[in-house]
Design a protein around this motif. Structure first.
Motif, PDB file in Angstrom:
ATOM      1  N   PHE A  73       1.989  -0.670 -12.368  1.00 12.26           N
ATOM      2  CA  PHE A  73       2.694  -1.255 -11.236  1.00 12.26           C
ATOM      3  C   PHE A  73       2.730  -2.773 -11.314  1.00 12.26           C
ATOM      4  CE2 PHE A  73       0.722   2.575  -8.929  1.00 12.26           C
ATOM      5  CZ  PHE A  73       1.752   3.404  -9.361  1.00 12.26           C
ATOM      6  N   GLY A  74       1.871  -3.356 -12.147  1.00 14.98           N
ATOM      7  CA  GLY A  74       1.817  -4.809 -12.212  1.00 14.98           C
ATOM      8  C   GLY A  74       1.279  -5.410 -10.926  1.00 14.98           C
ATOM      9  N   ALA A  75       0.418  -4.664 -10.234  1.00 17.18           N
ATOM     10  CA  ALA A  75      -0.065  -5.077  -8.918  1.00 17.18           C
ATOM     11  C   ALA A  75      -0.782  -6.421  -8.994  1.00 17.18           C
ATOM     12  CB  ALA A  75      -1.001  -4.008  -8.355  1.00 17.18           C
ATOM     13  N   ASP A  76      -0.252  -7.401  -8.280  1.00 14.64           N
ATOM     14  CA  ASP A  76      -0.846  -8.727  -8.222  1.00 14.64           C
ATOM     15  C   ASP A  76      -0.868  -9.136  -6.749  1.00 14.64           C
ATOM     16  OD1 ASP A  76      -1.554 -11.366  -8.268  1.00 14.64           O
ATOM     17  OD2 ASP A  76      -0.227 -11.921  -9.916  1.00 14.64           O
ATOM     18  N   PRO A  77      -2.040  -9.140  -6.118  1.00 18.06           N
ATOM     19  CA  PRO A  77      -2.098  -9.471  -4.695  1.00 18.06           C
ATOM     20  C   PRO A  77      -1.448 -10.808  -4.359  1.00 18.06           C
ATOM     21  CG  PRO A  77      -4.212  -8.622  -5.458  1.00 18.06           C
ATOM     22  CD  PRO A  77      -3.363  -8.819  -6.675  1.00 18.06           C
ATOM     23  N   GLY A  78      -1.569 -11.776  -5.261  1.00 16.82           N
ATOM     24  CA  GLY A  78      -0.967 -13.076  -5.005  1.00 16.82           C
ATOM     25  C   GLY A  78       0.547 -12.999  -4.905  1.00 16.82           C
ATOM     26  N   ARG A  79       1.174 -12.210  -5.787  1.00 17.00           N
ATOM     27  CA  ARG A  79       2.621 -12.029  -5.746  1.00 17.00           C
ATOM     28  C   ARG A  79       3.045 -11.338  -4.458  1.00 17.00           C
ATOM     29  NH1 ARG A  79       5.550 -15.239  -9.155  1.00 17.00           N
ATOM     30  NH2 ARG A  79       5.099 -14.835 -11.358  1.00 17.00           N
ATOM     31  N   HIS A 145       1.648   3.521  -3.770  1.00 12.81           N
ATOM     32  CA  HIS A 145       1.957   2.110  -4.021  1.00 12.81           C
ATOM     33  C   HIS A 145       3.250   1.707  -3.326  1.00 12.81           C
ATOM     34  CE1 HIS A 145       2.545  -1.657  -6.172  1.00 12.81           C
ATOM     35  NE2 HIS A 145       3.735  -1.231  -6.553  1.00 12.81           N
ATOM     36  N   MET A 146       4.298   2.529  -3.457  1.00 14.24           N
ATOM     37  CA  MET A 146       5.579   2.199  -2.847  1.00 14.24           C
ATOM     38  C   MET A 146       5.474   2.204  -1.322  1.00 14.24           C
ATOM     39  SD  MET A 146       7.297   1.369  -5.366  1.00 14.24           S
ATOM     40  CE  MET A 146       8.661   0.882  -4.314  1.00 14.24           C
TER      41      MET A 146
END
Length: 283
Positions: A73-79, A145-146
């Motif tokens: 998912f490329g999960a990046d909390p900052g993004r 996630h979605m």
């Protein structure tokens, strides 16, 4: 020019050496994870496998990604926080749908850039991610996630509009439509081999959403042009004579083993030579 490019961007300080090293480690982990998953399948790759291939410890892996699924998912909390803040504050005076188009079109550009930073063709990485999403073990995590993404979008839009998302369905409706647009756009872009920039496709898709998804529009024209550019030439109908070569083009070589064509009437007889060796060399 897209609406996203017209928004005023905040000046971002140049990352420090420590931040650049962390980013390089994150990219390295994600790159080897995608390669292993493409080779073995999502269910047959463990966090330990990924960590070993990336030459880091499992603990380091979890410093960058909360789970194996998050690598895809490329999960990046900052993004995620950045997107939420922009949905609330960008483009004051514009509609919620306009700010969604601007922010998420820019996010599509960032996604393509992040995949490009892994090395190689960004669309190939996207296609590998999509193939992994077919794994039954991953579907529940993807749905979760979605749902989190939609909830974040809806919360931001409700704050922008000054409404309560528990009493007003409009923010969640917009958020759900926006995430569906992103998923469909990403899928088409990966399947088309990245022939059209993802940002351009996303912008056209959001314009189609704003126009009520007309049967004919810029999005479908863009998709048709992409397919024509990548499609092989059509085969002639059965029984049709072969097309004449362009003017000035050399005559086509006869099939292997076919007798030489008879010279035109009145033409001088050609000297017979054996070019078998030459033909073999050029096969």
């Amino acid at each position: 020019m897209t609406l996203a490019s017209e928004t005023s961007a905040l000046l971002v300080p140049h990352p420090s050496l420590r931040e650049r090293k962390k980013l390089a480690t994150r990219r390295g982990i994600r790159r080897v994870a995608l390669e292993l998953i493409a080779e073995r399948g999502f269910s047959h790759v463990t966090v330990e496998d990924i960590a070993a291939a990336a030459d880091v410890s499992p603990r380091t892996f979890f410093n960058y990604f909360p789970s194996k699924e998050a690598v895809l998912f490329g999960a990046d909390p900052g993004r995620a926080e950045e997107v939420r803040a922009r949905l609330v504050h960008d483009l004051p005076g514009h509609s919620a749908l306009e700010v969604l188009r601007a922010v998420l079109t820019d996010r599509a550009r960032q996604l393509a850039a992040e995949l490009g930073e892994l090395g190689g063709d960004p669309a190939r990485w996207a296609a590998q991610m999509q193939a992994a999403h077919a794994d039954p073990q991953l579907r529940a995590a993807q749905a979760s996630h979605m749902a989190q993404v939609e909830a974040s979008f809806a919360s931001a839009l409700a704050e922008r509009l000054g409404t309560d998302p528990d009493r007003d369905p409009y923010p969640m409706l917009l958020a759900s439509a926006a995430t569906a647009v992103l998923r469909a756009t990403m899928s088409f872009w990966a399947g088309a081999g990245g022939a059209v920039p993802l940002e351009q496709l996303a912008d056209a898709a959001f314009r189609a959403l704003a126009d009520g998804f007309p049967d004919n529009g810029a999005l479908r024209d863009l998709a048709s042009a992409t397919q024509r550019a990548g499609a092989p030439p059509a085969a002639p109908p059965a029984g049709a004579p072969p097309a004449a070569p362009p003017a000035g083009a050399p005559p086509a070589a006869p099939p292997a083993g076919a007798p030489p064509a008879a010279p035109p009437a009145g033409a001088p007889q050609a000297v017979t030579q054996n070019f078998e060796t030459e033909r073999t060399t050029h096969r």
